[in-house]
Design a protein around this motif. Structure first.
Motif, short mmCIF file in Angstrom:
data_model
loop_
_atom_site.label_atom_id
_atom_site.label_comp_id
_atom_site.label_asym_id
_atom_site.label_seq_id
_atom_site.Cartn_x
_atom_site.Cartn_y
_atom_site.Cartn_z
N PHE A 59 -15.79 0.16 87.65
CA PHE A 59 -17.09 0.76 87.39
C PHE A 59 -17.72 0.05 86.21
O PHE A 59 -17.04 -0.67 85.48
CB PHE A 59 -16.94 2.25 87.08
N ARG A 60 -19.02 0.26 86.01
CA ARG A 60 -19.68 -0.34 84.85
C ARG A 60 -20.78 0.58 84.36
O ARG A 60 -21.34 1.38 85.11
CB ARG A 60 -20.24 -1.72 85.19
N GLN A 61 -21.11 0.45 83.07
CA GLN A 61 -22.15 1.25 82.48
C GLN A 61 -22.90 0.44 81.43
O GLN A 61 -22.31 -0.06 80.48
CB GLN A 61 -21.58 2.52 81.84
N MET A 71 -20.51 -2.39 80.15
CA MET A 71 -19.12 -2.13 79.83
C MET A 71 -18.44 -1.88 81.17
O MET A 71 -18.90 -1.04 81.95
CB MET A 71 -18.98 -0.92 78.92
N TYR A 72 -17.36 -2.59 81.45
CA TYR A 72 -16.65 -2.45 82.71
C TYR A 72 -15.37 -1.66 82.53
O TYR A 72 -14.59 -1.90 81.61
CB TYR A 72 -16.34 -3.83 83.30
N LYS A 119 -27.88 3.82 80.53
CA LYS A 119 -27.84 4.04 81.97
C LYS A 119 -26.57 4.79 82.36
O LYS A 119 -25.61 4.83 81.61
CB LYS A 119 -27.91 2.71 82.71
N GLU A 120 -26.58 5.36 83.55
CA GLU A 120 -25.42 6.09 84.03
C GLU A 120 -24.38 5.12 84.58
O GLU A 120 -24.69 4.00 84.97
CB GLU A 120 -25.81 7.11 85.10
N ARG A 121 -23.13 5.57 84.61
CA ARG A 121 -22.05 4.76 85.14
C ARG A 121 -22.22 4.58 86.63
O ARG A 121 -22.62 5.51 87.34
CB ARG A 121 -20.71 5.44 84.84
N GLY A 173 -9.64 3.38 82.16
CA GLY A 173 -9.28 2.49 81.08
C GLY A 173 -10.28 2.63 79.95
O GLY A 173 -11.24 3.41 80.04
N GLN A 174 -10.09 1.89 78.87
CA GLN A 174 -10.96 1.99 77.70
C GLN A 174 -12.24 1.17 77.83
O GLN A 174 -13.19 1.37 77.07
CB GLN A 174 -10.20 1.56 76.44
N GLY A 175 -12.27 0.26 78.78
CA GLY A 175 -13.45 -0.56 79.01
C GLY A 175 -13.39 -1.92 78.35
O GLY A 175 -12.74 -2.10 77.32
N THR A 176 -14.08 -2.89 78.94
CA THR A 176 -14.19 -4.23 78.37
C THR A 176 -15.63 -4.70 78.57
O THR A 176 -16.20 -4.53 79.65
CB THR A 176 -13.18 -5.21 79.01
#
Length: 120
Positions: free
Chosen positions: A37-39, A92-93, A43-45, A111-114
């Motif tokens: 997923f990404r945000q 953020m992915y 914006k919304e995820r 996950g925490q995101g990258t």
């Protein structure tokens, strides 16, 4: 006990490529639905891609032909290969896991995101 840790994000120019990794522990990820997923800020995820417990995949229309989701059983890792990146891919992915073989949108582990940043 289930943990997902993303890595591989960075800054690239439009047209560039990146490979994101998601190390999974405490979970047999290859048996169940996994997704990316990404945000973006403000914006919304949104869902990017999923792979179910049978190997079937799905992609958001805007990334079809450019992104590929894959798994590595030996290293217990989920990947997202991103090619021909565009500025609108900046976000953020996050990787996520669901407790079912089919994907029903029931992702309970994240996950925490990258961060991925694509410049023009």
């Amino acid at each position: 006990q289930v943990q997902l840790v993303e890595s591989g994000g960075g800054s690239v120019q439009a047209g560039g490529s990146l490979r994101l990794s998601c190390a999974v522990s405490g979970y047999t990820y290859s048996t169940y639905c996994m997704g990316w997923f990404r945000q973006a800020p403000g914006k919304e995820r949104e869902g990017v891609t999923t792979i179910d417990g049978y190997g079937g995949t799905s992609y958001k229309d805007s990334v079809k032909g450019r992104f590929t989701i894959s798994q590595d059983n030996a290293n217990n890792t989920l990947y997202l290969h991103m090619n021909n990146l565009k500025p609108e891919d900046t976000a953020m992915y996050y990787c996520a896991a669901a407790p079912t073989r089919w994907c029903y949108g029931n992702f309970g582990y994240w996950g925490q995101g990258t961060q991925v940043t694509v410049s023009s």
